[in-house]
Each structure stands twice: as C-alpha cells, then as structure tokens.
Design a protein around this motif. Structure first.
Motif, PDB file in Angstrom:
ATOM      1  N   HIS A   1      -6.901  -4.332   1.101  1.00  0.00           N
ATOM      2  CA  HIS A   1      -6.541  -3.268   0.155  1.00  0.00           C
ATOM      3  C   HIS A   1      -5.143  -3.461  -0.464  1.00  0.00           C
ATOM      4  O   HIS A   1      -4.973  -3.444  -1.685  1.00  0.00           O
TER       5      HIS A   1
ATOM      6  N   LEU B   1      -3.823  -4.206  -4.395  1.00  0.00           N
ATOM      7  CA  LEU B   1      -2.883  -3.315  -5.084  1.00  0.00           C
ATOM      8  C   LEU B   1      -1.674  -4.086  -5.604  1.00  0.00           C
ATOM      9  O   LEU B   1      -1.190  -3.823  -6.708  1.00  0.00           O
TER      10      LEU B   1
ATOM     11  N   SER C   1       2.510   1.710  -3.299  1.00  0.00           N
ATOM     12  CA  SER C   1       1.551   2.140  -4.329  1.00  0.00           C
ATOM     13  C   SER C   1       1.190   3.615  -4.155  1.00  0.00           C
ATOM     14  O   SER C   1       1.008   4.325  -5.144  1.00  0.00           O
ATOM     15  N   HIS C   2       1.102   4.094  -2.917  1.00  0.00           N
ATOM     16  CA  HIS C   2       0.804   5.526  -2.719  1.00  0.00           C
ATOM     17  C   HIS C   2       1.883   6.386  -3.380  1.00  0.00           C
ATOM     18  O   HIS C   2       1.585   7.410  -3.984  1.00  0.00           O
TER      19      HIS C   2
ATOM     20  N   HIS D   1      -5.656   3.128  -7.241  1.00  0.00           N
ATOM     21  CA  HIS D   1      -6.523   3.055  -6.058  1.00  0.00           C
ATOM     22  C   HIS D   1      -8.003   2.986  -6.428  1.00  0.00           C
ATOM     23  O   HIS D   1      -8.770   2.259  -5.787  1.00  0.00           O
TER      24      HIS D   1
ATOM     25  N   ASP E   1       0.841  -1.205   0.000  1.00  0.00           N
ATOM     26  CA  ASP E   1       0.000   0.000   0.000  1.00  0.00           C
ATOM     27  C   ASP E   1       0.878   1.257   0.000  1.00  0.00           C
ATOM     28  O   ASP E   1       0.668   2.185  -0.783  1.00  0.00           O
TER      29      ASP E   1
HETATM   30 ZN    ZN Z   1      -3.791   2.700  -0.433  1.00  0.00          ZN
END
Ligand code: ZN
Ligand code: NZQ
Length: 386
Positions: A281, A285, A197-198, A267, A194
C-alpha cells in the motif's frame, strides 16, 4: 470549521513491555480470544511466545487465525468468523500490522452476521454488533490500531474495499515501539509514506477555517518526515520508532479530519493498484502522491501548497508561490526516493493494461475529493505516474 463529533475512545498502552497489560484488558470483555496474525513475523520477534504465555498464565483460552496476508483477503475473514462461532469468541486480538488488525476488525464485525462476510465489507449489509478488538501493533503505518476502518481484498472480483463503523475501533491498543525494530527498511519506508499520505489527504482541503487542524497536521507530518527517515537509517533507534508509531495513530484516528472533511482520493486510486496487482500500500502511495498533488493544483488552492512547502520542507516563503508549490512536490518525491521507495508504476510491475478499469472503479467515489475527480482525472494521474 464544519460541525463535528469528537469521540476517539481507544485506550492506548504505549511503551516498552506494555504487552503485559494484555490479559487484564482481555478479561474486561471475556476469556475466549481469537488471536489473529500474519505470516510469522510475530513468532520471529518473540511476541507470539509472550502473548500465549500471558494468556496461559491468566487462564485465557485462545484460538488462532494465522497466515493473514498483507492486503488481507476475505477468505481469512470468513475463516475467522467460522472460528468465532465455533468457539464462542469474546474478544478478537490481532498482533501485527494493518493487515492483521484490519482482518480482525472485519472478523469482529462479520461474526454477528449470518450471511457471507463480503456482503458486509462491500456495504450490501450494515455493520451490526461488533466483537471487541484489542490490538497489539508491530508496524507503524496504517493507524488501524486507533481508527474505525478495515480494508479487505477479494482477489476473485479484483476488489479492495474499506469499510468503517465506530464500533470497529479497537477498544484497546498496545504499542511497544521495540516490536517495530525488526520491520524491514522497505516496510518502514512504505509505512512512513502511508502515514504522510493520510495527513496529506486531510491537509489539502478547501477549508481555510480549520486552522487548528492544519497545525495538528503539520505536527504529525513533521514527525513522520523526520522520524520515518531516522527509523529507516537506524532500525533500533527507540525514539525514532516511538515517534513514528505515535504519529501513525494520530494521522488517521479522526482528530485531523474533525471539521475538515476528507475525500481519500489518493487512497481510492492506490486501493485499485493493490486490488489488481497486490502491491504494498505505502509503496503505491509513494508513486501516486506527487502526481496527485500536481494534478490538483489550481490558482485558488495554491495557498495549501505554499503552507506545505514552507512549513514541512522549509522552502523560502519569499519565493513565487508557484515555485514553492513545485519545490514542495519535488521535495516529497526526493524524500520517498531517498528511502528507496519506487517513483514509477513500472517499478511496481504495473503497466497500462488495467488503467481504464482501475480508473473507472476509483473515479466512481471521488466526487467529494479536495478537487472533485472523474475517471479521466484518475487516468491522467496513472499515466503521469507510469
Ligand atoms: Zn493508507
Ligand atoms: O505477515 P507478517 O509475517 O506479520 O509480516 C508483515 C508483512 O509482511 C511485516 N511485519 C509486520 N510487523 C513486522 C513485520 N516484519 C518484521 N517485524 C515486524 N515487527 O510487514 C509486512 C506488512 O504488514 P502489513 O500488516 O500488511 O502492513 P501495513 O501495516 O502497512 O498494513 C497494510 C494494510 O492496511 C491497509 C492497507 O491497504 C493494507 O491492506 N490500510 C488500512 C487502513 C485502516 N485500517 O485504516 C488505512 C490504510 O490507508 C490502509 O489502506
């Protein structure tokens, strides 16, 4: 570099034992607290006992909203709003991961609205007054402890929607890496995916002038890649947990995206997967990111992929740019696999049944992405990821 406003006012207490700062911070805003938490991990690690003892010793009155699900539901938000009204709550204190914090932020925002919480989450009514939120973080992942968003699910309508407002940013967050020792290997890996990916959502941009932001991105990416893996291997490695936790906050607190607009396209796609299948989540991703990167690659944006490959994965810069780009995506895939994250949608129990519906919903919001996308693009990415 685009114009921007920099204002990231969350106060952070970082490190061992910092939960002791909680009562003093709460008392700045009042003395009646709503304590928000998930399915019980804070009780297992002793955090619940620490917090309630600190409250009791300081004469702080507290009420509880427990049992918040991963992918928090609007039902929990409604219950939290009810408790805030009934008890005249001054401060909302989530203790947990992104789910508890997001639920608390949504409760804090919706408490001043007389109608149904979903009206505000879905954007039908604007966020008005927001109760102060003071978060105690227990898992490195979403960055919710320092950002302005909350993501809430509505299982009845199969929607998972993020909404944001500057007033929803926590006033204070307490970040003690030791509380993350007990996070499972799977959640550690998903949280790392996560965080990565951000940063990738910002790092892949059409804005070569935002040089400094891209170097910040690389610093956060390198930290997450190295220390995510280390925390996965050795859950009680303080240095690894600490670096991962701090990287998680900086990945999405707004610094990286100042002057560097983000489309949040990966997202938007993952939120559809979570809305329809209630998956983790970060795991969603991990499956989508490599296919998303491949789908967006063009001659004119190859430099993004080359920077990524050379700076993050140490790929030989003298190679052909196409080869560097492919190797960079391959390295990303291999990294997630090494941490036992899924690499196909099928592994997450997802088949083609709702592809069309999910792509329709995700595609509607992707006009401003790095590469603007339509429903067909989302469908192509889902099919490649199957
Ligand atoms: Zn995220
Ligand atoms: O529910 P409990 O018992 O607390 O267990 C949780 C949950 O099962 C467990 N956990 C948390 N801390 C632990 C622990 N287990 C052992 N020891 C600990 N110290 O981990 C599981 C996952 O927790 P959750 O809060 O759901 O994880 P995460 O922080 O990844 O949050 C995910 C949610 O945040 C949203 C996601 O979509 C998802 O709904 N996001 C929020 C964002 C934001 N606010 O800006 C941005 C993100 O992109 C993301 O969309």
């Amino acid at each position: 570099m685009d114009n921007f406003l920099y204002h990231i006012p969350t106060k952070i207490h970082f490190g061992r034992g910092k939960v002791s700062e909680l009562p003093g911070e709460v008392q700045v805003y009042g003395k009646r607290v709503l304590l928000v938490y998930g399915g019980g991990s804070i009780k297992k690690i002793g955090l619940y006992d620490s917090i309630t003892k600190l409250f009791a010793d300081a004469g702080i009155e507290w009420y509880e909203l427990g049992g918040v699900d991963p992918n928090p539901r609007v039902e929990s938000v409604r219950e939290g709003v009810r408790l805030c009204r009934e008890h005249g709550i001054d401060v909302v204190v989530p203790a947990g991961g992104g789910s508890a914090i997001d639920c608390a932020k949504a409760v804090a925002a919706c408490a001043s609205y007389e109608g149904d919480a979903w009206d505000m989450v879905s954007g039908k009514v604007k966020v008005g007054e927001v109760l102060p939120v003071i978060a105690v973080l227990t898992v490195a992942a979403t960055g919710s402890e320092m950002d302005t968003s909350a993501v809430i699910s509505n299982p009845e309508t199969r929607d998972k929607i993020g909404f944001s407002n500057a007033a929803m940013r926590p006033k204070v967050s307490i970040m003690d890496p030791e509380y993350t020792y007990s996070v499972s290997k799977y959640q550690t890996a998903a949280g790392t995916a996560d965080i990565i990916s951000h940063v990738l959502e910002v790092y892949f941009n059409n804005n070569p002038g935002a040089y400094l932001q891209n170097r910040f991105c690389e610093a956060v990416l390198k930290t997450a890649v190295a220390y995510g893996h280390r925390a996965y291997r050795d859950p009680e490695d303080y240095e690894a947990r600490a670096n991962l936790m701090w990287a998680g906050s900086w990945a999405i607190n707004g610094l990286l995206s100042k002057g560097n607009p983000v489309g949040w396209s990966a997202h938007s796609m993952e939120h559809e997967l979570s809305a329809f299948y209630d998956i983790t989540h970060g795991a969603g991703l991990a499956v989508l990111i490599p296919h998303w990167l491949r789908h967006m690659m063009r001659e004119e944006n190859l430099y993004n992929y080359v920077e990524y490959g050379v700076e993050i994965w140490g790929i030989d810069p003298s190679l052909d740019p196409h080869e560097i780009a492919e190797k960079a995506i391959g390295a990303t895939e291999a990294y997630f696999k090494e941490m036992d994250l899924p690499s196909t949608l099928r592994e997450l129990g997802i088949d083609e049944e709702y592809f069309d519906e999910m792509a329709e919903k995700a595609g509607a919001g992707l006009k401003k992405a790095f590469i603007p996308m339509e429903k067909e693009d989302v469908l192509a990415i889902f099919k490649a990821a199957l």
